[in-house]
Every structure is written in structure tokens, then in C-alpha cells.
Design a protein around this motif. Structure first.
Motif, short mmCIF file in Angstrom:
data_model
loop_
_atom_site.label_atom_id
_atom_site.label_comp_id
_atom_site.label_asym_id
_atom_site.label_seq_id
_atom_site.Cartn_x
_atom_site.Cartn_y
_atom_site.Cartn_z
N ALA A 93 -26.15 -8.80 -12.96
CA ALA A 93 -26.39 -9.34 -11.62
C ALA A 93 -25.81 -10.74 -11.46
N ALA A 94 -25.73 -11.50 -12.53
CA ALA A 94 -25.16 -12.85 -12.45
C ALA A 94 -23.65 -12.85 -12.67
N ALA A 95 -23.16 -12.01 -13.59
CA ALA A 95 -21.74 -12.04 -13.95
C ALA A 95 -20.86 -11.43 -12.87
N PHE A 96 -21.33 -10.38 -12.21
CA PHE A 96 -20.48 -9.72 -11.21
C PHE A 96 -20.14 -10.63 -10.03
N PRO A 97 -21.12 -11.30 -9.40
CA PRO A 97 -20.74 -12.21 -8.29
C PRO A 97 -19.83 -13.34 -8.76
N LEU A 98 -20.09 -13.88 -9.97
CA LEU A 98 -19.26 -14.99 -10.45
C LEU A 98 -17.83 -14.56 -10.74
N SER A 99 -17.61 -13.27 -10.92
CA SER A 99 -16.25 -12.78 -11.18
C SER A 99 -15.46 -12.51 -9.90
N ARG A 100 -16.14 -12.54 -8.75
CA ARG A 100 -15.47 -12.25 -7.48
C ARG A 100 -14.73 -13.47 -6.97
N ARG A 101 -13.52 -13.28 -6.54
CA ARG A 101 -12.70 -14.39 -6.07
C ARG A 101 -13.20 -14.96 -4.75
N ASN A 102 -13.88 -14.15 -3.96
CA ASN A 102 -14.30 -14.60 -2.62
C ASN A 102 -15.68 -15.23 -2.63
N LEU A 103 -16.26 -15.50 -3.79
CA LEU A 103 -17.56 -16.17 -3.85
C LEU A 103 -17.34 -17.68 -3.78
N LEU A 104 -17.83 -18.30 -2.72
CA LEU A 104 -17.65 -19.74 -2.54
C LEU A 104 -18.48 -20.51 -3.56
N GLN A 161 -13.29 -10.22 -14.97
CA GLN A 161 -12.12 -10.86 -14.38
C GLN A 161 -10.82 -10.38 -15.03
N SER A 162 -10.79 -10.31 -16.36
CA SER A 162 -9.55 -10.02 -17.07
C SER A 162 -9.42 -8.57 -17.51
N GLY A 163 -10.54 -7.87 -17.62
CA GLY A 163 -10.48 -6.49 -18.12
C GLY A 163 -10.41 -5.44 -17.04
N LEU A 164 -10.75 -5.79 -15.81
CA LEU A 164 -10.73 -4.83 -14.70
C LEU A 164 -9.82 -5.35 -13.61
N PRO A 165 -8.86 -4.56 -13.18
CA PRO A 165 -7.97 -5.00 -12.08
C PRO A 165 -8.77 -5.23 -10.80
N PHE A 166 -8.57 -6.38 -10.20
CA PHE A 166 -9.30 -6.68 -8.96
C PHE A 166 -8.88 -5.76 -7.83
#
Length: 293
Positions: A93-104, A161-166
């Protein structure tokens, strides 16, 4: 490539050194194993060092007759299973939002989280906080205070971020998936290696944990196995597990020694069996984020 004489000598030296180190690490474990079902008298005399002698299961018999050991085992399994489930859920729950580029502000949030890895409130303020929250002497005190690890969050964020293509997430969003559905349908199915790493890291930590129980628990029926093990090995409370009336004092002392070896095997056997089969996932966890390209 053809190896020179010095290269061969160096390789032989390295292998010899590694074998010596391996034996130094493995032999204590092997000795505890053979001593646990050998005659305690021969163990004390130093006659048992390579093979078990005069098989004796008395230590295990006394061990499994003790109700506190069995209750501690059950408590440890409960803390490990429930704690690991909570840990993994909160880490995702914490890692997924932090990996999103659009999270301000994700870099600021990550920075604040990393700050807690270097500075903490200390033991006394933490104890007072646990007391104010009403968690003292409850089952929850073993799983909630350490419900998430910042290091593991950063590890999982790096994998996302690095293991899954955005582009996979973008394609799912174009098809109408919400963020929660992207996580459930796209990200998690492709994240089995890092999830296995998290389960292993957290479960091993819960299985070996005793300090929180030592500080926060007062009822013995809530003690985990490792705290009971500590009492047996450090405080010498195996004397309560033997009955002097059954034989001489020397016989009771021998029973105490056999119980000590048996409890070490029983307490560590699940992890010792599990670890070799899951070693590759630990290696994967170490390598996550090590390479960029």
C-alpha cells in the motif's frame, strides 16, 4: 582461457578457504543436531563430536511434555502469519503510490520515511506510546509496532519502478482500470518475486522476534517461542522441566543438557528447512535496484 600456475594456486587457496569457513559455520549446527539425540553423558564428556552415540530421545520427550513450549510455538505461528500478512499489505500500500510518476511530492514523502531509518524516539518514548495506545500485554503489540519497514518499502518501490514497465499501467488506465484495479490486476501478478522476498524477510523477522515480547508482554500465555527459548538457555529455567524425584540429581542435570539441545533444534527447524528452498528469492531481493539501465 588457459590458466597459469599462479592462477591455479590462487583458485585452490580460495576454495580451501571457503571450505574452511563453511565448516566453521555448519559444524556448530551439526553438533547441536547430533547432541540433541545423543547420550547427554557422552556429550558432556566430549565423546560426541562427529557422529551421534547412544541415541536418546529423552530431551525431546521432556520438551514436548512442557505446555509452555507448545503454547509458545502456537503464539509464534500466530504472530508470524498475522504479522507477515499485515506487513506485506501495508508495504504494498505504501510502495505502489510512491512508485507512480504522477504522485505529487513522492520524493518528499520518501525522504521523510527514510529519515525515520536514522532517527527514532528511543525505547522509553516508544514504551509510553505503546502504553497510551492500550497495546501493552496484548497480541497486537507483537505485530502493530513494527507493522511496516521503510527499507522494505523502498525495496518494493524500486522493483515497481525498474522491474515493471510503466507503459503496462498506462495501458490499463486507458482501458478504464482504476488505480486499485491496476494494482490488483496488473502489478501484483507480475510482482511474485518481490512479494516472496517480502514474505520471507518479514516472516523470518517475526519468527526470531523476542525483544518486543520481553518489553511489552507480562502474561506468559502470550509469550512467543523465542522468549521461552531465551529463558531456557540464558536463565537456566530448564530445571523446571525435569523432576529430581524421578532419579538422582546428576540424572536431572543430564536431562537439562539434552533439553537445551532439543529446544534449539525444535525452535529453528522450520526456518532451517524453509531457507534452502527459498534462497534464490533472498538473492533476488538483494539484487533489486542494484542494476539500472
Amino acid at each position: 582461457m588457459k590458466q597459469s600456475l599462479m592462477d591455479r594456486i590462487f583458485i585452490i587457496f580460495i576454495y580451501t578457504l571457503l571450505i574452511i569457513i563453511m565448516l566453521m559455520v555448519l559444524y556448530p549446527l551439526y553438533f547441536v543436531l547430533i547432541a540433541s539425540f545423543s547420550s547427554p553423558q557422552l556429550v558432556l564428556n566430549g565423546d560426541v563430536w562427529l557422529w551421534p552415540k547412544e541415541l536418546s530421545w529423552r530431551g525431546y520427550e521432556k520438551l514436548f511434555q512442557n505446555k509452555e513450549i507448545m503454547q509458545g510455538y502456537g503464539n509464534t505461528i500466530l504472530y508470524t502469519v498475522s504479522g507477515t500478512a499485515i506487513n506485506v499489505a501495508l508495504t504494498v500500500a505504501a510502495a505502489f503510490p510512491l512508485s507512480r510518476r504522477n504522485l505529487l511530492g513522492r520524493h518528499w514523502i520518501s525522504g521523510f520515511m527514510v529519515f525515520t531509518m536514522f532517527f527514532s524516539g528511543g525505547l522509553i518514548p516508544t514504551y509510553l506510546l505503546i502504553k497510551q495506545l492500550g497495546l501493552l500485554n496484548t497480541y497486537w503489540v507483537m505485530v502493530l509496532p513494527g507493522a511496516v519497514s521503510v527499507w522494505n518499502i523502498m525495496l518494493m518501490r524500486t522493483f515497481f519502478q525498474s522491474g515493471l514497465p510503466f507503459e503496462l499501467q498506462e495501458a490499463a488506465a486507458i482501458d478504464g482500470c482504476s488505480n486499485l484495479r491496476i494494482l490488483w490486476r496488473v502489478v501484483l501478478p507480475l510482482s511474485a518475486p518481490i512479494l516472496a522476498v517480502m514474505v520471507l524477510f518479514y516472516s523470518v523477522g517475526h519468527w526470531n522476534a523476542y525483544f518486543n515480547a520481553l518489553i511489552y508482554l507480562s502474561d506468559r500465555d502470550k509469550y512467543p517461542l523465542q522468549l521461552i527459548l531465551r529463558e531456557i538457555l540464558v536463565q537456566g529455567e530448564t530445571k523446571d522441566m525435569v523432576d529430581v524425584s524421578e532419579g538422582s540429581l546428576s540424572s536431572s542435570v543430564l536431562d537439562v543438557e539434552s533439553i537445551k539441545y532439543a529446544i534449539v533444534i525444535v525452535a529453528n527447524l522450520p526456518i532451517l528447512i524453509l531457507y534452502p528452498f527459498l534462497q534464490k528469492y533472498f538473492n533476488k531481493g538483494v539484487m533489486v535496484g542494484a542494476l539500472k539501465g
